[in-house]
Design an enzyme around this catalytic site. Structure first.
Site, PDB file in Angstrom:
ATOM      1  N   LEU A  15       0.819  -1.220   0.000  1.00 36.57           N
ATOM      2  CA  LEU A  15       0.000   0.000   0.000  1.00 36.57           C
ATOM      3  C   LEU A  15       0.849   1.265   0.000  1.00 36.57           C
ATOM      4  O   LEU A  15       1.851   1.343   0.703  1.00 36.57           O
ATOM      5  CB  LEU A  15      -0.887  -0.010   1.246  1.00 36.57           C
ATOM      6  CG  LEU A  15      -1.766   1.221   1.487  1.00 36.57           C
ATOM      7  CD1 LEU A  15      -3.162   0.791   1.968  1.00 36.57           C
ATOM      8  CD2 LEU A  15      -1.162   2.171   2.523  1.00 36.57           C
ATOM      9  N   GLU A  72      -5.250  16.542   9.334  1.00 31.31           N
ATOM     10  CA  GLU A  72      -4.028  15.864   8.930  1.00 31.31           C
ATOM     11  C   GLU A  72      -3.298  16.706   7.873  1.00 31.31           C
ATOM     12  O   GLU A  72      -3.904  17.514   7.169  1.00 31.31           O
ATOM     13  CB  GLU A  72      -4.347  14.481   8.354  1.00 31.31           C
ATOM     14  CG  GLU A  72      -4.907  13.523   9.401  1.00 31.31           C
ATOM     15  CD  GLU A  72      -5.004  12.072   8.918  1.00 31.31           C
ATOM     16  OE1 GLU A  72      -4.629  11.175   9.680  1.00 31.31           O
ATOM     17  OE2 GLU A  72      -5.476  11.851   7.781  1.00 31.31           O
ATOM     18  N   ASP A 115       0.280   8.748   1.626  1.00 29.32           N
ATOM     19  CA  ASP A 115       0.680  10.151   1.409  1.00 29.32           C
ATOM     20  C   ASP A 115       2.021  10.338   0.704  1.00 29.32           C
ATOM     21  O   ASP A 115       2.995   9.641   1.036  1.00 29.32           O
ATOM     22  CB  ASP A 115       0.841  10.871   2.748  1.00 29.32           C
ATOM     23  CG  ASP A 115      -0.301  10.650   3.699  1.00 29.32           C
ATOM     24  OD1 ASP A 115      -1.265   9.998   3.326  1.00 29.32           O
ATOM     25  OD2 ASP A 115      -0.209  11.141   4.843  1.00 29.32           O
ATOM     26  N   TYR A 161       5.818   7.933  10.000  1.00 29.29           N
ATOM     27  CA  TYR A 161       4.638   8.545   9.385  1.00 29.29           C
ATOM     28  C   TYR A 161       5.010   9.800   8.596  1.00 29.29           C
ATOM     29  O   TYR A 161       6.171  10.201   8.533  1.00 29.29           O
ATOM     30  CB  TYR A 161       3.610   8.872  10.473  1.00 29.29           C
ATOM     31  CG  TYR A 161       2.696   7.709  10.821  1.00 29.29           C
ATOM     32  CD1 TYR A 161       2.953   6.414  10.377  1.00 29.29           C
ATOM     33  CD2 TYR A 161       1.552   7.909  11.610  1.00 29.29           C
ATOM     34  CE1 TYR A 161       2.104   5.363  10.699  1.00 29.29           C
ATOM     35  CE2 TYR A 161       0.705   6.858  11.939  1.00 29.29           C
ATOM     36  CZ  TYR A 161       0.992   5.587  11.480  1.00 29.29           C
ATOM     37  OH  TYR A 161       0.142   4.558  11.798  1.00 29.29           O
ATOM     38  N   SER A 162       4.004  10.469   8.062  1.00 28.34           N
ATOM     39  CA  SER A 162       4.218  11.524   7.066  1.00 28.34           C
ATOM     40  C   SER A 162       5.019  12.708   7.573  1.00 28.34           C
ATOM     41  O   SER A 162       5.043  12.999   8.776  1.00 28.34           O
ATOM     42  CB  SER A 162       2.872  12.031   6.572  1.00 28.34           C
ATOM     43  OG  SER A 162       2.340  11.076   5.701  1.00 28.34           O
TER      44      SER A 162
HETATM   45  C1  FRU Z   1      -2.799  10.716   6.222  1.00 32.39           C
HETATM   46  C2  FRU Z   1      -2.087   9.979   7.341  1.00 32.39           C
HETATM   47  C3  FRU Z   1      -1.154  10.894   8.108  1.00 32.39           C
HETATM   48  C4  FRU Z   1      -0.176   9.925   8.699  1.00 32.39           C
HETATM   49  C5  FRU Z   1      -0.031   8.936   7.587  1.00 32.39           C
HETATM   50  C6  FRU Z   1       0.240   7.521   8.029  1.00 32.39           C
HETATM   51  O1  FRU Z   1      -3.225   9.859   5.228  1.00 32.39           O
HETATM   52  O2  FRU Z   1      -3.021   9.389   8.216  1.00 32.39           O
HETATM   53  O3  FRU Z   1      -1.807  11.710   9.051  1.00 32.39           O
HETATM   54  O4  FRU Z   1       1.024  10.530   9.035  1.00 32.39           O
HETATM   55  O5  FRU Z   1      -1.237   8.962   6.854  1.00 32.39           O
HETATM   56  O6  FRU Z   1       0.505   6.713   6.938  1.00 32.39           O
END
Ligand code: FRU
Length: 494
Positions: free
Chosen positions: A43, A226, A46, A107-108
């Protein structure tokens, strides 16, 4: 759909060979894209860390290797010289096992290049032994050898006055103020989406909490924001973010949105004063977590790429154990109180053969699996159907009602339906009528640019063997079609 145990979702990738069989299998999928970036396996969500550095564009994406599941997230690295053709560089940020600050995912976040180093700001998604979530804002430094060096300690942890939903650092340089800001998306304890601001005069140290961003009039738009960012385009400030867990008029049952507010940012009082309403960035079905390149020199434009997908939904390729791709890069400019989104001019390089248009008995043309369609449209009602069968039935209809001055994209005619709860159609008013469409079709997506960037509709579509025709059903249009060259190298590089 497949059920994943926690162990399966959060398994650490030890050896690329563990996903080779998956890569070989999904490479054969009819829905693998040809000129869009997509998950190497598993998968993608972002886009992260989008910058120009070392004579090329760098982009990373959130990646879970194992399948169509939001499990352990890595940053996967891709590069391009021209934002049109891309190649894989492999995984970049890896979550640390055991007690690491990012033990349940990198994460992002965003990037800032200085000299021959690129600084990567990201959220360390940590779970303690009781599986309680803790968010940390972490830093890594990428040198010319392309390998990241993680800083041993996070820059800061979650602020105690907010819930544990605090993530997605966007690093912003303010040379005029001799300092840097990091803004992150967060949730207040009374469940409102907010943006938190941190400040330092050094990229690597000394980050302090500056306060919560005030956005008068937008105190109650969703319960979490987000991927926030504040861009400066053509003399205007633009606050972009993804408000969650609310429905918006015209967007079906969708509870996750990506939009923006125009206004002006005052860094002294940490106030973003809106100059109008919240606008949706993309009027289609599948677009989220848009990111702008962080170091564009042209002050009148920005370049944006988004995830062509949504949280909390599933896609037909989930059954093939992969999901997600990115949108085409778009050039953002400001017209009046809105953003205009055009395909990057460089994308014309993708054009291959210009097709001679020969209609069959039903008035349909063949729609190649990767193509661009451009139409100049005379005033009046108009309907164009894409992905119809050979008889011109079904597909995605794009219709413009001149009385209502409104364009509608309706995907209810496709054989493979998915995410119906998000709604089957999307509308957008067009005060000045419909005059022009530029449409990019790939094997499992369609991006429709209306009136030279006035609006864009981005959607995944999964046409069957029969759904490869188009027709102009009503109205008067001058139509051109080009096949498009493949632009994304499918390489198994982990
Ligand atoms: C947005 C999100 C971010 C997070 C990331 C995790 O799609 O939920 O807030 O950092 O994806 O993959």
């Amino acid at each position: 759909m497949r059920e994943w145990t926690r162990e399966e979702k959060y398994r650490y990738l030890k050896d690329p060979q563990e996903v080779k069989e998956l890569y070989d299998r999904i490479s054969r999928s009819r829905y693998r894209q040809t000129f869009h970036n997509q998950a190497v396996t598993g998968l993608m969500n972002d886009p992260n860390g989008f910058v120009w550095f070392d004579n090329r564009w760098h982009l990373f994406y959130q990646w879970c290797p194992w399948g169509a599941v939001h499990g352990l997230k890595y940053w996967y690295h891709i590069v391009s010289k021209d934002l049109v053709t891309w190649k894989n560089l492999g995984v970049c940020l890896l979550p640390d096992e055991a007690d690491g600050y990012d033990n349940k995912g990198a994460y992002s976040g965003s990037a800032m290049p200085i000299g021959d180093k690129m600084y990567l700001y990201y959220t360390g998604n940590h779970r303690d032994e009781d599986y309680v979530r803790h968010a940390y804002t972490c830093l890594a430094r990428l040198g010319p050898d392309g390998w990241p060096e993680k800083y041993p300690l996070p820059l800061f942890g979650a602020h105690p006055d907010y819930t544990e939903h605090q993530r997605d650092p966007k690093i912003i340089a303010r040379p005029d103020r001799d300092c840097y800001y990091i803004i992150i998306g967060a949730q207040s304890k009374d469940k409102r989406g907010v943006v938190l601001v941190y400040q330092s005069d050094d990229l690597q140290h000394g980050w302090t909490f500056a306060g919560e961003l005030k956005v008068p009039g937008f105190e109650h738009l969703g319960d979490m924001w987000e991927c926030p960012s504040i861009e400066h385009i053509g003399g205007h400030d633009v606050l972009m973010f993804c408000p969650q867990h609310i429905t918006l008029p015209g967007r079906g049952g969708s509870r996750n949105h990506n939009g923006y507010i125009m206004g002006s940012m005052d860094w002294d009082t940490l106030t973003f004063t809106p100059d109008g309403q919240f606008h949706v960035l993309d009027f289609g079905f599948d677009s989220y977590a848009a990111a702008c390149a962080n170091n564009i020199e042209d002050v009148d434009k920005a370049i944006l790429i988004a995830w062509m997908g949504l949280p909390d939904v599933s896609y037909p390729t989930d059954f093939e154990d992969w999901s997600g791709c990115l949108t085409l890069p778009r050039e953002l400019t400001v017209r009046g109180r809105r953003l205009i989104q055009r395909p990057l001019p460089e994308l014309k390089k993708l054009r291959d053969e210009k097709l001679e248009l020969k209609a069959n008995d039903a008035g349909c043309f063949t729609l190649p699996e990767a193509c661009e369609v451009e139409l100049d449209i005379r005033p009046g009602d108009c309907e164009l159907d894409l992905f119809t069968d050979v008889h011109g039935e079904g597909g995605v209809s794009i219709s413009y009602d001149d009385g209502e001055k409104e364009i509608t994209i309706d995907r209810s005619g496709m054989e493979i339906q998915f995410n119906e709860s998000e709604g089957l159609s999307r509308k957008r008013p067009l005060e000045n009528g419909l005059s022009h469409l530029r449409i990019f079709v790939d094997r499992s997506s369609v991006e429709i640019f209306v009136n030279d960037g006035d609006a864009v509709f981005t959607s995944r579509v999964f046409p069957t063997d029969d759904e490869h025709y188009m027709r102009v059903k009503t109205g008067d249009a001058f139509t051109r079609i080009w096949t498009l060259k493949p632009a994304v190298k499918e390489q198994f590089l982990i």
